[in-house]
Design an enzyme around this catalytic site. Structure first.
Site, mmCIF file in Angstrom:
data_model
loop_
_atom_site.group_PDB
_atom_site.id
_atom_site.type_symbol
_atom_site.label_atom_id
_atom_site.label_comp_id
_atom_site.label_asym_id
_atom_site.label_seq_id
_atom_site.Cartn_x
_atom_site.Cartn_y
_atom_site.Cartn_z
ATOM 1 N N ASP A 1 7.083 2.745 -2.154
ATOM 2 C CA ASP A 1 7.633 2.836 -0.775
ATOM 3 C C ASP A 1 6.593 1.881 -0.071
ATOM 4 O O ASP A 1 5.382 2.697 0.609
ATOM 5 C CB ASP A 1 7.655 4.406 -0.416
ATOM 6 C CG ASP A 1 8.091 4.539 1.158
ATOM 7 O OD1 ASP A 1 8.282 3.605 1.725
ATOM 8 O OD2 ASP A 1 8.217 5.581 1.543
ATOM 9 N N GLU B 1 7.627 11.026 2.286
ATOM 10 C CA GLU B 1 8.702 10.214 2.376
ATOM 11 C C GLU B 1 9.302 9.836 1.071
ATOM 12 O O GLU B 1 10.519 9.467 0.871
ATOM 13 C CB GLU B 1 8.035 8.827 3.183
ATOM 14 C CG GLU B 1 7.878 9.090 4.701
ATOM 15 C CD GLU B 1 6.822 8.119 5.305
ATOM 16 O OE1 GLU B 1 6.511 7.188 4.803
ATOM 17 O OE2 GLU B 1 6.730 8.429 6.435
ATOM 18 N N LYS C 1 1.805 5.485 14.822
ATOM 19 C CA LYS C 1 1.788 6.132 13.439
ATOM 20 C C LYS C 1 0.292 6.104 13.102
ATOM 21 O O LYS C 1 -0.237 7.089 12.525
ATOM 22 C CB LYS C 1 2.738 5.942 12.405
ATOM 23 C CG LYS C 1 2.902 6.688 11.447
ATOM 24 C CD LYS C 1 4.033 6.534 10.417
ATOM 25 C CE LYS C 1 4.193 7.275 9.335
ATOM 26 N NZ LYS C 1 5.305 6.899 8.676
ATOM 27 N N ASP D 1 12.768 10.332 9.986
ATOM 28 C CA ASP D 1 11.859 9.318 9.368
ATOM 29 C C ASP D 1 10.959 8.827 10.611
ATOM 30 O O ASP D 1 11.582 7.831 11.327
ATOM 31 C CB ASP D 1 12.315 8.387 8.543
ATOM 32 C CG ASP D 1 11.470 7.276 8.035
ATOM 33 O OD1 ASP D 1 10.399 7.451 8.300
ATOM 34 O OD2 ASP D 1 12.063 6.324 7.516
#
Lengths: 175, 624
Positions: free
Chosen positions: B207, B185, B86, B25
């Protein structure tokens, strides 16, 4: 037609308009369990490419047959007919469409639009649902002119529902 | 031992030889690696028992630090310390300035496509920064299992677009990691949660991570995890809460115009700390030493909630759209699962509860659940559980289209279409004698192509000069199981076919990646080619094994001549793989791949016919 199968044959369901949706889903998931690219991780590149084509075809077939509008257009095509780009619509239908559009515009202008919009959406969905039995009948006797006219109506109502939903999500951005 | 082992395509040849796989992850704020031991998936801790690796990389002239040590440098070496990389993945510099505002790094100005950050160690791209984090996670896995990692699954936000996915895959490649699959994810979280709890039905995964928000609605039954719809925002997360608090502090002190980049970073870190503490307490006293002055301010939970409310509201709007797209009623949702560190916030929990009318679940650690799901999927894909019924069916997160005359975007593949997906569209020429056509591929939901994300642009040349409207330009969109797109275009009326494959505009080219691999900081030229040789050999062995299994099982459908030539090809590749360099091996792999295409097609046909016949048999059995 890839792999020599039409969409109905892929799922082994009868080639009719009122396709058995439960059977369709069951066979779709069965094929996914067998062919999903995750099951082909250890295969050669050539087989992976082939597999991806096939699974993409399964997905497209499922999307097409599980969607009322797409299914009718596809079935019409299998019967050897195509929709026209700028069809001449029946005057009565045309007037009804103009009316519905005006109704929606009016609802949009109202600051307390929510209740009316929900009602309008329900009505439109009912109209769309009732088209299905007409389509089924028209397909079973193979009346391609009737089928086409019903599909034009189906196209219009589907688009209208899209607009209702768009406005419901972003009432501000539309104006 | 069986004399002849017959296996289905895709299943391992030797079920008893377990292979090592991991799930990663790659978070905005923290990253986690997870693995499977004795059938149980778990996040891998460091020596101190910490599973979270801060997604921070610090560059100095002599070293590269990753994780906690890099984070410690963050406040006083902000220019050389890259955080939240990211957010930069797969983006152009101009794009970043618009989306993210002022970034605390120095960029090379002339980089038009991939941004290049100036550090003490030289220029680095976000893909390189990300690969440093992956390397650290990989080292942790290798140390924990005392073995080399054979393959990995990496998670990405469901809403990552094509170039962001490609950039992530490239980062893994740079780190020398074999990525079997990118998965979304929320889907990974659903897998971990579903298998753990045995729950079935319709589930919403909400999420909210450090930098991204995703919400997916899935149908779970009999080991099948089918995504019905997904929505999200790749620049909305806990980071934005931190920035809002940080800005509030700076505004309160009225130091906006004078604060330095290091001080801003320090305030931001303190803001995040305070946010985390406010889960348990009602208020926090924050103390700063800024511009030579001691300052103090009280942040209450009420102020915090006021600052975050617009952001939370935005997530709920997206939830509404997803429920709509999935074409199901709110009352048909069986469960809501909260994932991501930012769902620790009480305010987020309450908002989700009142929106869905259900008490949300967060039984599994919301920070680890994604990595754990990825590890479970990796273990499946590498073939350690050939009898497993588990399967993930995912969808395309954002619509894909082409720019038309007048700048409108025409959708070719609609969002929430199951992947892999294929779609073909035909276009025609506008002018008499037109011999080329611009193909501009965009991604997004907006009507104007300029409001969507530009993925690729190319000219289709060599169209035969015909009257306007006579040429037939066929454009094919293909999205694979990783959600990656390739586009090809050709003119079909003539025998002249022009066709082109597209790589994302903002991605690195294959050449650049190879170059980076070769000139990677700690890797000498010799090591690089040694690694490429090793990789080519592994790939060749895989190809040989796959083809051998296929021939063993289905070789009888080929005529002797073709079968012989394939066997000969196998031997050749074996020999090249022993004696050749990596270029020769790769060429050999390509050659054998081409030679076996017809065989692959025949086998696919056979498998399809078998499966369809199987459907009929089950039908009959059911009716009996």
């Amino acid at each position: 037609m890839l792999f020599g199968k039409n969409y109905f044959e892929i799922f082994d369901v009868a080639q009719t308009y009122d396709v058995d949706q439960k059977g369709l889903l069951k066979h779709y998931l069965g094929l996914q369990r067998k062919f999903h690219p995750d099951r082909y991780i250890a295969s050669s590149e050539a087989e992976k490419r082939m597999n991806m084509q096939w699974v993409a075809e399964i997905n497209l077939a499922f999307e097409t047959l599980s969607n009322d509008l797409q299914r009718s257009i596809y079935l019409l095509k299998l019967n050897g007919h195509e929709l026209e780009e700028n069809p001449t619509l029946d005057k009565g239908i045309l007037l009804k469409q103009i009316e519905l559009r005006e109704d929606l515009e009016e609802i949009k202008r109202d600051s307390n639009y929510e209740l009316a919009l929900t009602g309008f959406k329900k009505e439109t969905e009912k109209d769309l649902e009732s088209l299905k039995s007409h389509l089924k009948a028209a397909f079973s006797i193979g009346d391609s002119e009737a089928i086409k006219n019903l599909i034009y109506e189906q196209q219009f109502l589907t688009k209208l529902i899209g607009e209702i939903e768009l406005f419901d999500q972003n009432p501000m951005e539309i104006d | 031992m069986a004399l002849l082992q017959i296996t289905e395509p895709g299943s391992p040849r030797e079920p008893h030889s377990r292979k090592l796989s991991i799930g990663i992850d790659l978070g905005t704020t923290n990253s986690i690696v997870a693995g499977v031991r004795e059938g149980k998936a778990f996040a891998l801790p460091d020596l101190n028992g910490n599973c979270l690796v801060p997604s921070v990389v610090n560059y100095s002239e002599t070293s590269v630090l990753v994780g906690q040590p890099a984070l410690e440098k963050s406040a006083h070496d902000s220019l050389n310390t890259i955080t939240s990389v990211k957010r930069l993945m797969g983006r152009a510099l101009t794009d970043l300035v618009i989306r993210e505002g002022k970034l605390p790094y120095e960029f090379l100005n002339e980089s038009k496509t991939v941004p290049r950050i100036k550090t003490a160690k030289g220029l680095v791209t976000p893909t390189q920064v990300s690969s440093e984090i992956i390397k650290t996670l990989l080292e942790r896995a290798t140390a924990t299992f005392e073995n080399e990692v054979d393959g990995a699954v990496i998670t990405v936000p469901a809403h990552f677009d094509d170039s962001q996915r490609q950039a992530t895959k490239d980062a893994a490649k740079l780190a020398g990691l074999n990525v079997m699959r990118l998965i979304n994810e929320p889907t990974a979280a659903a897998l971990a949660y579903g298998l753990d709890s045995g729950q079935e039905g319709s589930v919403v995964i909400y999420d909210l991570g450090g930098g991204t928000f995703d919400v997916s609605l899935l149908r779970m039954e009999n080991g099948l995890f089918r995504v019905l719809a997904t929505g999200g925002d790749v620049s909305l997360g806990g980071d934005d809460f931190d920035s809002a608090i940080c800005q509030w502090i700076i505004d309160s002190f009225e130091i906006e115009d004078t604060i330095s980049s290091d001080e801003r970073r320090a305030v931001l870190l303190e803001a995040r700390n305070a946010k985390e503490k406010l889960v348990d307490s009602e208020f926090e006293e924050l103390r700063f030493h800024l511009q030579g002055v001691d300052r103090q301010i009280r942040l209450t939970r009420g102020i915090l909630e006021g600052l975050c409310a617009p952001l939370v509201e935005k997530t709920l709007d997206i939830c509404k759209q997803v429920v709509n797209d999935a074409k199901i009623q709110m009352k048909d949702i069986d469960n809501v699962v909260l994932v991501g560190g930012s769902t620790r916030s009480l305010m987020v929990r309450k908002a989700a509860e009142s929106f869905f009318g259900k008490k949300p679940l967060f039984d599994i650690d919301p920070e680890k659940v994604v990595a754990i799901g990825a590890a479970i999927q990796a273990d499946l894909l590498i073939g350690n559980n050939p009898d497993s019924e588990v399967l993930l069916l995912d969808v395309l997160p954002l619509s894909l289209g082409l720019e038309m005359m007048g700048g409108l975007s025409e959708t070719i593949l609609l969002r929430n279409t199951p992947i892999p997906a294929n779609q073909t569209r035909e276009f025609t020429t506008q002018k008499d004698g037109q011999t080329s056509m611009k193909i501009h591929v965009v991604q997004g939901e907006r009507d104007m192509a300029s409001d969507c994300r530009s993925l690729a642009e190319f000219d289709l040349k060599g169209i035969p000069p015909l009257v306007a409207g006579a040429a037939r330009i066929q454009v094919i969109f293909q999205v694979d199981a990783d959600g990656l797109l390739s586009v090809s275009a050709s003119e079909v009326t003539s025998s002249v076919k022009a066709s082109i494959e597209v790589k994302p505009t903002y991605g690195l080219t294959e050449q650049e990646i190879t170059q980076m691999l070769a000139s990677s900081f700690e890797m000498a030229e010799k090591d690089a080619s040694a690694r490429m040789l090793a990789e080519a050999r592994v790939e060749a062995a895989r190809v040989v094994e796959a083809l051998e299994t296929a021939l063993e099982k289905d070789g009888y459908i080929l005529n002797d001549e073709v079968a012989e030539s394939l066997k000969l090809g196998l031997e050749k590749l074996r020999a090249i793989s022993r004696d050749g360099d990596y270029r020769e091996i790769n060429a050999g792999i390509d050659l054998l791949g081409k030679a076996s295409e017809e065989f692959a097609a025949l086998r696919m046909d056979m498998a399809i016919n078998k499966a369809l016949a199987g459907q009929k048999i089950t039908e009959i059995e059911r009716e009996l």
